[in-house]
Motif scaffolding. Structure first.
Motif, short mmCIF file in Angstrom:
data_model
loop_
_atom_site.label_atom_id
_atom_site.label_comp_id
_atom_site.label_asym_id
_atom_site.label_seq_id
_atom_site.Cartn_x
_atom_site.Cartn_y
_atom_site.Cartn_z
N UNK A 32 0.83 -1.20 0.00
CA UNK A 32 0.00 0.00 0.00
C UNK A 32 0.87 1.25 0.00
N UNK A 57 -2.55 0.56 -3.18
CA UNK A 57 -3.52 -0.53 -3.15
C UNK A 57 -2.95 -1.66 -2.33
N UNK A 58 -3.81 -2.41 -1.67
CA UNK A 58 -3.32 -3.51 -0.85
C UNK A 58 -2.98 -4.74 -1.68
N UNK A 59 -3.88 -5.09 -2.58
CA UNK A 59 -3.65 -6.34 -3.32
C UNK A 59 -3.33 -6.11 -4.80
N UNK A 60 -4.22 -5.44 -5.49
CA UNK A 60 -4.06 -5.30 -6.94
C UNK A 60 -3.22 -4.07 -7.25
#
Lengths: 409, 161
Positions: free
Chosen positions: A161, A166-169
């Protein structure tokens, strides 16, 4: 919405044994909604009492049409789709795709970008193994592992992040380098991970490695020999747990992996327990790579300055007419790639993740094919499941570490 | 702390049946353990130690639709999965609610193509939509709390009609 088709035993004749037709053995559906199938995998089981005679996987419940969708977008925009393919390894997918595009248009990537790519890819591998460890242990009824693993995973997602927002994507790795340089807090955050995580792996080991319940459930279960693995195209930790020392990071180094000193863990047994040990050791090796890459992280640009293919920095757009034109052309038309085809593979947490790109000279890929490791690894399940108990099948599915987004695409 | 201090030795609490039912429904709403794609991982994060949905009485995810009150559609719904999803929904006992988690489940998201159902509301009625790709666990928790507000507002008279 299509209705559910009712299937009779006659329709399954070619898949199951004679006994099932006569009603001596039982046909049982496992999934697509089942807690231990790690997504929407459906298994058709032929059971003799508690023993599995036949196991037929039915995939496609998560078919998303990602390959087709990518072909409708320009090279830069298509990358967004690649994150959602194997959603446990978004950075690795970006890396595979970006490297394929770079090969196609012959772009050079600055060394700093390569090192940051390695750091993030290894952290993602660690994070993927954490989720595997948590969920696979949960299948074996070790609830606390799930909570511990997801506690640690948050640290890594925080780093993602920091970099990308973004955390994942993340879509942080782009063709030609990175989206932008890492923020100043990056190093401290990764150092914190390097400091705390080795102790945490010891904790997992203390909980699981010599745990009699774990040993009973995993030792000698789901055995695959190295030759069988190669015949089925099984790669990654599963292959290495069967004694074959094959890791693309070592055998065909990319993105500067040849500079780092790390081991490729292997085990000769090829059972569920060996896969567990191999993955745990891989987590330690990932940290080792991250530490080395961080220690000698070179300074410099993180994006290629070939503005025919890479958007110019934001700061230049206001002062340089050329930069403005490049920016406009890249985000409206995209760039034309030369005619040809490229295959590029990286080592994802699950095995060989390959991208095949076919270009017809236009701004969009003519054909994209993903060689996804979960798909090939899943093929070996009918072989492994033969003759095991239903409860062992759960352990076997957990040990393959399938991601259904990766299988179905 | 809590109810003992506020009520002292009264021993009796008066409330309406509506409020008592809404209170019990919103404090032990069991979700269906059912993940589809990327969002399912964030749903698991929301369940796990860092975000801890058990604060809202939701630590218990039931793999069986017969025991669950809430379906969180976490991820893209393919055309092959849609009938299965509908059957799961039909198997859940009343009263039941649906949260559509993420862009793909809500409207198809980035996948505007032949394979993905463009919004799960084509298949099941949705109560709360949570935006994001994937939504952060906080966003999911916000969605759950929004649903709680909705459930608290249910009037028996409206349901009987």
């Amino acid at each position: 919405m299509p209705d559910i088709q009712e299937v009779t035993v006659d329709d399954l004749k070619h898949l199951v044994s004679e006994k099932a037709i006569q009603g001596e053995t039982m046909l049982l559906n496992m999934g697509p909604q089942h807690p231990s199938t790690h997504g929407v995998l459906r298994l058709l089981l032929e059971l003799d009492g508690e023993t599995v005679i036949n196991c037929i996987p039915d995939i496609g419940f998560l078919h998303t049409g990602i390959e087709k969708n990518m072909e409708a977008k320009t090279y830069q925009k298509a990358e967004v789709m690649s994150d959602r393919l194997d959603y446990m390894n978004p950075v690795g997918n970006n890396l595979a795709y970006s490297m394929a595009v770079e090969k196609l248009v012959e772009l050079d990537v600055p060394v700093r970008a390569q090192a940051i790519r390695v750091i993030l890819a290894e952290l993602t591998r660690y994070q993927s193994h954490l989720v595997w460890l948590g969920t696979a242990a949960l299948d074996l009824a070790a609830m606390s592992m799930f909570l511990y693993c997801f506690r640690e995973r948050e640290y890594i997602l925080d780093v993602m992040e920091l970099c990308s927002g973004q955390r994942m994507m993340t879509t942080y790795i782009r063709p030609g380098g990175l989206w932008r340089d890492v923020p100043v807090e990056f190093e401290a955050a990764v150092r914190n991970i390097l400091k705390t995580f080795p102790k945490r792996i010891d904790e997992y080991e203390a909980l699981l490695t010599r745990n009699p319940l774990m040993l009973d459930r995993t030792l000698g279960i789901g055995r695959l020999t190295g030759e069988e693995c190669l015949n089925f195209g099984v790669t990654g930790p599963m292959l290495r747990a069967s004694g074959v020392k094959w890791d693309l990071r070592k055998t065909r180094p990319y993105s500067g992996y040849e500079q780092y000193d790390f081991e490729v863990p292997t085990r000769p047994e090829g059972d569920v327990y060996a896969r567990f040990l191999v993955r745990l050791e891989e987590m330690r090796q990932s940290l080792k790579i991250v530490e080395q890459a961080l220690n000698k992280l070179p300074m410099g640009p993180v994006r290629s300055n070939n503005f025919k293919f890479v958007p110019p920095p934001r700061s230049e757009i206001g002062v340089s007419m050329e930069a403005l034109i490049h920016h406009f052309k890249l985000w409206t038309d995209g760039f034309n790639a030369p005619k040809g085809s490229i295959y590029n593979a990286v080592e994802s947490p699950r095995g060989e993740l390959g991208v095949y790109l076919e270009s017809d000279g236009g701004p969009k890929p003519y054909r994209i094919h993903w060689r996804t490791p979960s798909f090939d690894n899943l093929q070996s399940i009918p072989l492994m499941a033969k003759g095991v108990l239903v409860a062992d099948l759960v352990a076997i599915i957990g040990s393959i570490d399938i991601v259904l987004g990766d299988v179905d695409r | 702390m809590g109810v003992e201090q506020k009520l002292g030795n009264m021993g009796v609490v008066t409330t309406t049946l509506e409020q008592a039912v809404a209170w019990s429904r919103t404090n032990a709403m069991w979700p269906l353990l059912f993940g589809l794609a990327c969002c399912a991982i964030e749903m698991m994060s929301a369940q796990a130690s860092h975000y801890d949905m058990s604060r809202f009485g939701m630590e218990l995810m039931r793999p069986s639709p017969r025991q669950s009150d809430l379906m969180i559609v976490a991820g893209r719904v393919s055309r092959k999965m849609a009938p299965v999803l509908r059957r799961l929904y039909d198997q859940m006992p009343e009263p039941k609610w649906v949260i559509s988690m993420g862009d793909c489940a809500s409207c198809g998201g980035v996948f505007n193509n032949y394979a993905v159902v463009q919004g799960v509301d084509e298949v099941v009625p949705v109560d709360v939509y949570v935006a994001g790709c994937p939504p952060r666990p906080e966003a999911l928790i916000h969605g759950v709390l929004t649903l709680y507000e909705k459930v608290r507002g249910i009037k028996f008279a409206d349901v009987q009609k």
